[in-house]
Design an enzyme around this catalytic site. Sequence first.
Site, PDB file in Angstrom:
ATOM      1  N   HIS A   1     -14.737  15.513  41.452  1.00 52.57           N
ATOM      2  CA  HIS A   1     -15.976  15.517  40.679  1.00 52.57           C
ATOM      3  C   HIS A   1     -17.133  15.176  41.604  1.00 52.57           C
ATOM      4  O   HIS A   1     -16.945  14.907  42.783  1.00 52.57           O
ATOM      5  CB  HIS A   1     -15.906  14.574  39.485  1.00 52.57           C
ATOM      6  CG  HIS A   1     -15.518  13.168  39.822  1.00 52.57           C
ATOM      7  ND1 HIS A   1     -14.256  12.813  40.191  1.00 52.57           N
ATOM      8  CD2 HIS A   1     -16.240  12.021  39.861  1.00 52.57           C
ATOM      9  CE1 HIS A   1     -14.186  11.514  40.431  1.00 52.57           C
ATOM     10  NE2 HIS A   1     -15.391  11.007  40.250  1.00 52.57           N
TER      11      HIS A   1
ATOM     12  N   TYR B 159     -28.249  10.009  33.665  1.00 56.28           N
ATOM     13  CA  TYR B 159     -27.449   9.648  34.840  1.00 56.28           C
ATOM     14  C   TYR B 159     -27.785  10.631  35.948  1.00 56.28           C
ATOM     15  O   TYR B 159     -27.783  11.849  35.731  1.00 56.28           O
ATOM     16  CB  TYR B 159     -25.967   9.699  34.476  1.00 56.28           C
ATOM     17  CG  TYR B 159     -25.045   9.397  35.624  1.00 56.28           C
ATOM     18  CD1 TYR B 159     -25.099   8.168  36.277  1.00 56.28           C
ATOM     19  CD2 TYR B 159     -24.119  10.335  36.072  1.00 56.28           C
ATOM     20  CE1 TYR B 159     -24.259   7.891  37.340  1.00 56.28           C
ATOM     21  CE2 TYR B 159     -23.264  10.059  37.127  1.00 56.28           C
ATOM     22  CZ  TYR B 159     -23.342   8.839  37.760  1.00 56.28           C
ATOM     23  OH  TYR B 159     -22.506   8.562  38.810  1.00 56.28           O
TER      24      TYR B 159
ATOM     25  N   HIS C 125     -12.853  11.067  34.675  1.00 59.78           N
ATOM     26  CA  HIS C 125     -12.469  11.681  35.945  1.00 59.78           C
ATOM     27  C   HIS C 125     -11.218  10.939  36.402  1.00 59.78           C
ATOM     28  O   HIS C 125     -11.286   9.851  36.958  1.00 59.78           O
ATOM     29  CB  HIS C 125     -13.611  11.569  36.963  1.00 59.78           C
ATOM     30  CG  HIS C 125     -14.863  12.262  36.505  1.00 59.78           C
ATOM     31  ND1 HIS C 125     -16.129  11.770  36.715  1.00 59.78           N
ATOM     32  CD2 HIS C 125     -15.026  13.421  35.819  1.00 59.78           C
ATOM     33  CE1 HIS C 125     -17.021  12.595  36.188  1.00 59.78           C
ATOM     34  NE2 HIS C 125     -16.385  13.606  35.646  1.00 59.78           N
TER      35      HIS C 125
ATOM     36  N   GLU D 118     -11.695   7.081  36.557  1.00 59.49           N
ATOM     37  CA  GLU D 118     -13.043   6.662  36.201  1.00 59.49           C
ATOM     38  C   GLU D 118     -13.393   7.160  34.796  1.00 59.49           C
ATOM     39  O   GLU D 118     -13.520   8.364  34.567  1.00 59.49           O
ATOM     40  CB  GLU D 118     -14.056   7.234  37.198  1.00 59.49           C
ATOM     41  CG  GLU D 118     -13.746   6.903  38.646  1.00 59.49           C
ATOM     42  CD  GLU D 118     -14.637   7.676  39.608  1.00 59.49           C
ATOM     43  OE1 GLU D 118     -15.679   8.224  39.173  1.00 59.49           O
ATOM     44  OE2 GLU D 118     -14.280   7.751  40.786  1.00 59.49           O
TER      45      GLU D 118
ATOM     46  N   HIS E 137     -24.890   6.256  51.759  1.00 59.35           N
ATOM     47  CA  HIS E 137     -24.633   5.979  50.354  1.00 59.35           C
ATOM     48  C   HIS E 137     -23.441   5.043  50.274  1.00 59.35           C
ATOM     49  O   HIS E 137     -22.360   5.366  50.765  1.00 59.35           O
ATOM     50  CB  HIS E 137     -24.311   7.314  49.665  1.00 59.35           C
ATOM     51  CG  HIS E 137     -24.394   7.274  48.187  1.00 59.35           C
ATOM     52  ND1 HIS E 137     -23.553   6.519  47.412  1.00 59.35           N
ATOM     53  CD2 HIS E 137     -25.222   7.920  47.336  1.00 59.35           C
ATOM     54  CE1 HIS E 137     -23.866   6.703  46.137  1.00 59.35           C
ATOM     55  NE2 HIS E 137     -24.872   7.546  46.064  1.00 59.35           N
TER      56      HIS E 137
ATOM     57  N   HIS F 267     -16.297  13.678  45.394  1.00 55.18           N
ATOM     58  CA  HIS F 267     -15.205  12.804  45.791  1.00 55.18           C
ATOM     59  C   HIS F 267     -13.974  13.013  44.923  1.00 55.18           C
ATOM     60  O   HIS F 267     -14.040  13.588  43.836  1.00 55.18           O
ATOM     61  CB  HIS F 267     -15.638  11.335  45.754  1.00 55.18           C
ATOM     62  CG  HIS F 267     -16.167  10.864  44.430  1.00 55.18           C
ATOM     63  ND1 HIS F 267     -17.392  11.224  43.940  1.00 55.18           N
ATOM     64  CD2 HIS F 267     -15.626  10.038  43.502  1.00 55.18           C
ATOM     65  CE1 HIS F 267     -17.594  10.647  42.773  1.00 55.18           C
ATOM     66  NE2 HIS F 267     -16.542   9.924  42.470  1.00 55.18           N
TER      67      HIS F 267
END
Length: 453
Positions: A382, A361, A376, A352, A303, A346
């Site tokens: 999160h 989403y 965040h 963010e 990813h 993460h």
Amino acid sequence: MNTFERIAPQARTTTHEGYMPGFGNDFETEALAGALPIGRNSPQRCPYGLYAEQLSGSPFTAPRVANERSWLYRMRPTVQHFGPMEKLALPLWRSAPVVGEADTPPLPMRWGPVPIPGEALDFVTGMRTVCAAGDVHTHAGSATHLYHVTRSMEDTYFYNADGEMLVVPQVGALSFFTEMGVIDIAPGEIAILPRGLKFKVRLVDEAARGYVCENYGAKFTCPERGPIGANCLANPRDFLTPVAAYEDKDGTPCRLIVKWGGAFHASEIAHSPLDVVAWHGNYAPYKYNLRHFSPVGPVLFDHADPSIFTVLTAPSGEPGTANVDFVIFPPRWLVAENTFRPPWYHMNIMSEFMGLIEGVYDAKPEGFVPGGMSLHNSMLPHGPDYDAFMKGSFSPDAPHKLDNTIAFMFETLFPQHLTRYAAELPSFQADYPKVWAKLEKNFDPARPVWDGD
Ligand code: FE2
């Protein structure tokens, strides 16, 4: 029909009527033939009796790659668009929250959409600051706002001396009549209005709602592509700058509102400041259709970081560290094998702020709905909620298309602080952190392969 399907046919037309393609080009345009001086910027007498005026977006001595300015040929110089200034109270549009006005807990935060109020609000009076960091006086940081518009600006004009504005519509189309031309945008598109540009905003639909990033720092630009090469992500030709357009309006009571130093002032004038008949240069407003973003991602396993989805970046001066990045999560194929495909858990040094323009989403299939938002903050944890984690862990390892989704993120260097407005919104989801409560401890030293049981 989703936003992209509505916009796509229009975007496939062969010309961009009313716009000039390219990012950061040195454009030239005139609304009246012969209005633009040729071969020089300031002739002794400009055509049609116009005044020449330079609008600088960078210091004169900025390196060539970052040097931005335009020459505007107008009926009156801007000094005549100012009269006596009266302070204007717009307490919900903040440049930075007052320390202590609201608690900003060290927790992930989320809000549902805010209903469009019934009261008369234009693009300026309908601006509501959610969070901010930095300082307009030092040209660092940004503020994030929601806007709600129920009324067009006809004889009211605005300019923002504190920052450029990135507008992300979520409901309703808007028409920005700027000094340098007209920009029309609908959900799925964005507009960027440079610092110092005068404009008014008209409703195209009955009402409008969306998000704004007010960037106090260096201007947004396209990110470097590195090994990706010369194509993909946001391509320069898909950015559209308007051709010149003007109002010749005299003897009508007009009002110019200025945001400067975090405060608002208004001046009554008797003419429209949108009197630029021709202009040339590389400091100008533009729009971009998010449908034209060409995503790049993993094609075998793992990813990539969300930075691969950066549409525009506003540098901070420190290499690789953005004052603000504008990132989108568009429809795309997920093909990575033996890979947890949703965003991973993460903690980031960057803050963010996310909004959802439409659809779902993938990391938050519940609770994060179009028009909503999440914050965040720097170094706060999160990641996918329980359902997204389980689905991501056990979905068939086959190509899958994420469709009907367009989320975005304002990712900033600075920790964000809430305004009282945001902290007290009825749509604040106090129980948001519970989306991770169902995640179980699956660790079993006797079972190297976890099968979900
Ligand atoms: Fe994140």
